[in-house]
Scaffold this active site. Sequence first.
Site, PDB file in Angstrom:
ATOM      1  CD  GLU A  79      -2.865   1.307   0.356  1.00 52.12           C
ATOM      2  OE1 GLU A  79      -3.071   0.330  -0.393  1.00 52.12           O
ATOM      3  OE2 GLU A  79      -3.479   2.388   0.255  1.00 52.12           O
ATOM      4  CG  ASP A  80       1.599   2.825   3.311  1.00 51.41           C
ATOM      5  OD1 ASP A  80       0.570   3.107   2.675  1.00 51.41           O
ATOM      6  OD2 ASP A  80       1.619   2.624   4.535  1.00 51.41           O
TER       7      ASP A  80
END
Length: 722
Positions: free
Chosen positions: A76-77
């Site tokens: 996600e990051d």
Amino acid sequence: MIRLNDILDQVSQYNPEADLDLIKKAYVFSAKAHQGQTRRSGEPYLVHPVAVASILADMKMDISSIVAAILHDTVEDTVATLEEIEQLFGAEVRKLVDGVTKLGKIKFSSNVEKQAENFRKMVLAMAQDIRVILIKLADRLHNMRTLEFMTEEKQVEISKETQEIYAPIANRLGIQEMKVELEDLAFKYLNPEMYKGIASQIEKRKAELQSYIDEVKDLVSKKLQEHHLPGEVSGRLKHYYSIHRKMEHQNITLDEVHDIIAFRIIVDDLSQCYAILGLIHSLWRPIPGRFKDYIAMPKANNYQSLHTTVVASKGERVEFQIRTREMDEIAERGIAAHWKYKEKGAIESKDETKFKWIRQLLEWQRDLNEPAEFMDTVKLDLFTDDIYVFTPNGELRELPQGGTPVDFAYDIHTDVGHSCVGARVNGRIVPLRYQLHSGDAVEIMTQKNGRPNKDWLKFVVTSRAKAKIRQYIRQEERDTACTIGRQLLEKECERYGVSISKLLKSTEVSQYMQEINTKDIDGIYVAIGYGKMMPLDLISRFLPKEAVEAVEKKEAKEHVPTTIGRFVSKIRGKSSRGLVKVNGISDVLITFGKCCNAVPGDAIVGFVTRGRGISVHTIDCPKILASDSARTVPLEWDTSSGLTRNARIKVICVDRPGLLSSMSEAITDQGVNIKEASARAMDDKKAINIFEVEVRDTAQLRHVMNALEKIKGVIQVERVRS
Ligand code: MN
């Protein structure tokens, strides 16, 4: 701060064969991916995934879960991809990371429709691999622990979501420890003043409470030794949130919350649990109703333990939980305790059936179109322990604890709920407020013209039943108000010589309709019926003031009672319900048996008919004596109802003109109406008269009969039952 070595130590302790290299590899990968990122606290980002992994290691989770936890935010990051993760850590870890990533994108908004959709996704994820939810819960727990660094707005938003969604899920999965910590943290941010208040008061009393814990611990441990019962006693302060709930629930201050300490006794085997319970109860007086045997009847999330609250030496209440080591393990770690970390993949099938509610949720969401309804069902399911009951066809139905036949009826169909008049559980007639138990076979008796009763709201527990009953009653009250309102307005128009159709078409009235925000005339009738306005208010808008005053002056001279007074007495007289109470509930659907024709004051009993409600009989009625006693219910008269019954009196008298009229006079002199009278002459110069009279009760009936007996020429007076 937790380090990699801490996790490696933790894991190798409960799983000596674990592939620690995989964890090390994940750590290196995650460190690289998150390089340069910091958390709001200023710490390097890596602290977070490591902390999440550590929470899962506390729960003794398998290697794949630990690895996935370390990697859970990389996709996600950072620039890391799922393909990379699969290459390095395998398909299973990929699946878990993917699941957590997807779940992370769900925002539980207050919008019901969206919330329902999100919840559905969550349930789907759970059904696929419950470890995804466990990682997500650990993630949420660490975020809650470090929530102080977020903005106030975020704190409230995240805490709300935690309280409404995550804590109940942790509870449903039986992860008690996590559930209470999540609840406590959410409470801290959602109700900071209350939280601080409790915290500071507890802080002040800490030394005193600790010495109290030690005192009880020593005493109980000594007693256990004396009786050769091995058990480990521990005591702890209850969580602030549960203290808060006690205060709210019982409307008391902290000083009045007595059992803020819970003691736990852990033993080796089951039989010792009961032996120790007996010992505790012999030491101190148990408080009735507070003993719970969750060993014989485990909670829906598989929690097992004995609970009891006793009055200890100084009169204070103390709660004890007694359970085996294994039960304790399940209480703390819930579903995670069922995890066999040596096996890859799913939970053992034996354990799987215990969590089949997850699959059930999926089935329900297909049946329920209304998102709000779905949320309702799901939330209820998450917050309560369920019972399982059967329909007459053997179909299984799930109800929350405390569910009644009425809840069951509404669960089947709204119409069944509305028209339910009685219930049979395991073949026996029970009151509608009866609390069902798991395994009960429930049969609902309905009546075509049946209707829900306001009193049902006092005992139903499902939100579905509540909503449907309220809806019905509201509509019914509205209908009644509408009828009353219309009749009142008609009468009042007549009184002031106003044409109602002209009045309703007038601009004054359409203006008024705008004021009360209604588009049809019914809205006006309802407003009058509910007493929000008087018909005269409306008429005086339309009629000149002088005209109104003229009518009132004229009436004052003639002493005409007001329309409303007359009207109210009229509707009261018509009502035919509420004469009899069943288990304290009036307004039950009843019919009176023609065989005995009971009158208030007679000792009565009810017979639950098939489809005609309860038929009322006197206790000595030959018909009731001959019928199935299993279908009878105790009844009492509702003396507050003010309603009347018709009774029949047979009078034998000499056949003489004028006697009938003096008998009638004697009856009406008692303030009693004659509904019907018949007279028949017999051969022997005697006559038989039958009077049907309207009486309040047997006492009034007796007065009437006494009055008749006093009349010259009357030979015999008796009450006729049929
Ligand atoms: Mn995270």
